[in-house]
Design a protein around this motif. Structure first.
Motif, short mmCIF file in Angstrom:
data_model
loop_
_atom_site.label_atom_id
_atom_site.label_comp_id
_atom_site.label_asym_id
_atom_site.label_seq_id
_atom_site.Cartn_x
_atom_site.Cartn_y
_atom_site.Cartn_z
N PHE A 1 0.68 -13.47 16.21
CA PHE A 1 -0.82 -12.07 16.34
C PHE A 1 -0.74 -11.80 14.25
N ILE A 2 -1.20 -11.64 13.54
CA ILE A 2 -0.76 -11.52 12.47
C ILE A 2 -1.59 -9.83 12.37
N ARG A 3 -0.21 -9.05 11.85
CA ARG A 3 0.43 -8.10 11.90
C ARG A 3 -0.81 -7.69 10.53
N PHE A 4 -1.04 -6.37 10.68
CA PHE A 4 -1.89 -5.82 9.33
C PHE A 4 -0.18 -6.04 8.15
N PRO A 5 -0.85 -6.51 6.87
CA PRO A 5 -0.12 -6.23 6.18
C PRO A 5 0.82 -4.81 5.56
N ASP A 6 1.89 -5.24 5.35
CA ASP A 6 2.66 -3.74 4.31
C ASP A 6 2.03 -3.51 2.82
N MET A 7 2.39 -2.77 2.30
CA MET A 7 1.67 -2.07 1.10
C MET A 7 1.89 -3.80 0.13
N LEU B 1 -4.46 1.87 -3.18
CA LEU B 1 -3.87 1.53 -1.77
C LEU B 1 -3.17 2.52 -1.20
N ALA B 2 -2.23 3.69 -1.80
CA ALA B 2 -1.41 4.78 -1.43
C ALA B 2 -2.44 5.36 -0.55
N GLN B 3 -3.58 5.17 -0.97
CA GLN B 3 -4.88 6.40 -0.81
C GLN B 3 -5.37 5.41 0.97
N PHE B 4 -5.45 4.35 0.67
CA PHE B 4 -5.80 3.41 1.53
C PHE B 4 -4.83 3.64 2.87
N TYR B 5 -3.53 3.43 2.52
CA TYR B 5 -2.74 3.68 3.80
C TYR B 5 -2.61 5.01 4.07
N GLU B 6 -2.68 6.41 3.75
CA GLU B 6 -3.26 7.66 3.95
C GLU B 6 -3.78 7.46 5.06
N ILE B 7 -5.29 6.95 4.71
CA ILE B 7 -6.04 6.96 5.04
C ILE B 7 -6.05 6.18 6.80
N ARG B 8 -5.20 5.39 6.59
CA ARG B 8 -5.12 4.37 8.03
C ARG B 8 -4.11 5.56 8.61
N ASP B 9 -3.25 5.77 8.47
CA ASP B 9 -2.80 6.81 9.06
C ASP B 9 -2.97 8.47 9.41
N THR B 10 -3.89 8.14 9.43
CA THR B 10 -4.67 9.62 9.46
C THR B 10 -4.70 9.67 11.54
N ALA B 11 -4.07 10.81 11.71
CA ALA B 11 -4.14 11.23 13.27
C ALA B 11 -5.96 11.32 14.12
N LEU C 1 -7.91 9.09 13.44
CA LEU C 1 -8.75 8.26 12.87
C LEU C 1 -9.30 6.89 14.43
N LYS C 2 -10.79 6.61 14.71
CA LYS C 2 -11.61 5.91 15.57
C LYS C 2 -11.66 4.41 15.33
N LYS C 3 -12.01 4.15 14.13
CA LYS C 3 -12.01 2.39 13.28
C LYS C 3 -10.77 2.63 11.69
N LYS C 4 -9.79 2.39 12.16
CA LYS C 4 -8.57 2.05 10.93
C LYS C 4 -9.67 0.55 9.81
N PRO C 5 -9.71 0.92 8.80
CA PRO C 5 -9.90 -0.18 7.52
C PRO C 5 -8.60 -1.44 7.40
N SER C 6 -10.10 -2.28 7.38
CA SER C 6 -9.22 -3.10 7.44
C SER C 6 -8.66 -3.83 6.34
N THR C 7 -8.15 -5.11 6.12
CA THR C 7 -8.28 -5.83 4.89
C THR C 7 -9.45 -5.79 4.04
N SER C 8 -9.87 -6.56 4.41
CA SER C 8 -11.29 -6.45 4.21
C SER C 8 -12.34 -5.63 3.26
N GLU C 9 -12.18 -4.78 4.15
CA GLU C 9 -12.92 -3.66 3.87
C GLU C 9 -12.05 -2.59 2.61
N VAL C 10 -10.70 -2.98 2.19
CA VAL C 10 -9.79 -2.39 0.79
C VAL C 10 -10.51 -2.83 0.05
N LEU C 11 -10.30 -4.45 0.64
CA LEU C 11 -10.96 -5.42 -0.91
C LEU C 11 -12.11 -4.59 -1.62
#
Length: 279
Positions: free
Chosen positions: A176-182, A205-215, A217-227
């Motif tokens: 299982f590929i875990r979502f990468p840390d910062m 990246l700080a803002q990106f992880y804040e977005i992913r952690d937002t209560a 959220l239906k679809k968390k953004p992925s690695t490809s999307e942050v790129l």
């Protein structure tokens, strides 16, 4: 034959261990994880790293296991017989080789990618058990047994949309590929965009992880999307301080790269409205 990652793909130690274990055991490597975490790209990078050919089989909801072996075009043969075509005398003219057949008959070892296996019918994995285990299958129309000249390295990806059969799972090495840390994600960004301003990367990246952690959220953004998002920030020459101000008062700047449905957009609009009310 050992995979150690590549210059263009950041592979964590546990992932390289999984790849090499599957190669040694000669079992398919089943890779799960969120969409956009590099599962498909892993197969491409394994092939590039080991200097092997890559054979990709992208699975759809209508894909049948038989298509991976071969397909017999009976309709075309009937039409040719009506036209008096001499090709009908050789039934092999109407056998279309599938991706497994292509991998089995390759002169040198290849990497076979079965991508997004969970999109297919629930019986799809079971229908491939014997072929992937024994590395052979029978062609009933021609009466020949197709055996792998070189056992391919099989990498199977799944987005976990449905459970896979236990019998199939027993024959795979699982990772299982875990979502990468910062820290890891910053290394991934550096690989894709060498020389990028680190102050912008840290703030993004700080803002990106804040977005992913937002209560909520239906679809968390992925690695490809942050790129993609960081690429747009660089192209628009966004300053880190502008990104901070945008995060407090409105939707994320260029949010269309991160938020992919209206429910999540409305969520951030409400949060921005509440933030403005609080001053």
């Amino acid at each position: 034959m050992k995979f150690e990652g590549t210059d263009s793909y950041v592979a964590e130690k546990d992932l390289t261990i999984a790849v090499n274990a599957a190669i040694r055991l000669e079992r398919p490597l089943l890779v799960k994880g969120e969409p956009g975490t590099g599962k498909t790209e892993l197969a491409r990078q394994v092939a590039a790293s080991l200097d092997l050919d890559l054979i990709e089989w992208s699975i759809k909801s209508t894909t049948k296991a038989q298509q991976g072996l071969y397909e017999y075009d009976a309709v075309n043969r009937l039409r040719d017989s009506q036209l008096g075509d001499e090709r009908v005398n050789d039934i092999s003219n109407y056998i279309r080789k599938g991706k497994l057949w292509t991998a089995f008959e390759a002169e040198q070892r290849a990497v076979l990618l079965i991508d997004e296996i969970d999109k297919a019918d629930i019986e799809f994995p079971n229908d491939l058990l014997q072929e992937l285990d024994r590395m052979e299958f029978y062609v009933y129309e021609t009466g020949e047994m197709i055996k792998a000249r070189q056992r391919p390295i099989v990498i199977i990806t799944s987005n976990n949309e449905k459970e896979l059969p236990d019998a199939f799972l027993r024959r795979c090495f699982f990772h299982f590929i875990r979502f990468p840390d910062m820290e890891t994600l910053q290394r991934i960004v550096d690989v894709h965009y060498p020389g990028i301003k680190q102050s912008l990367v840290r703030e993004a990246l700080a803002q990106f992880y804040e977005i992913r952690d937002t209560a909520g959220l239906k679809k968390k953004p992925s690695t490809s999307e942050v790129l993609d998002w960081i690429r747009l920030l660089v192209a628009d020459d966004v300053a880190p301080e502008d990104l901070r101000g945008d995060a407090r008062n409105a939707l994320p700047k260029l949010h269309g790269a991160l938020l992919k449905n209206e429910q999540d957009v409305h969520l951030f609009e409400r949060l921005a409205f509440l933030a403005r009310q609080r001053g």
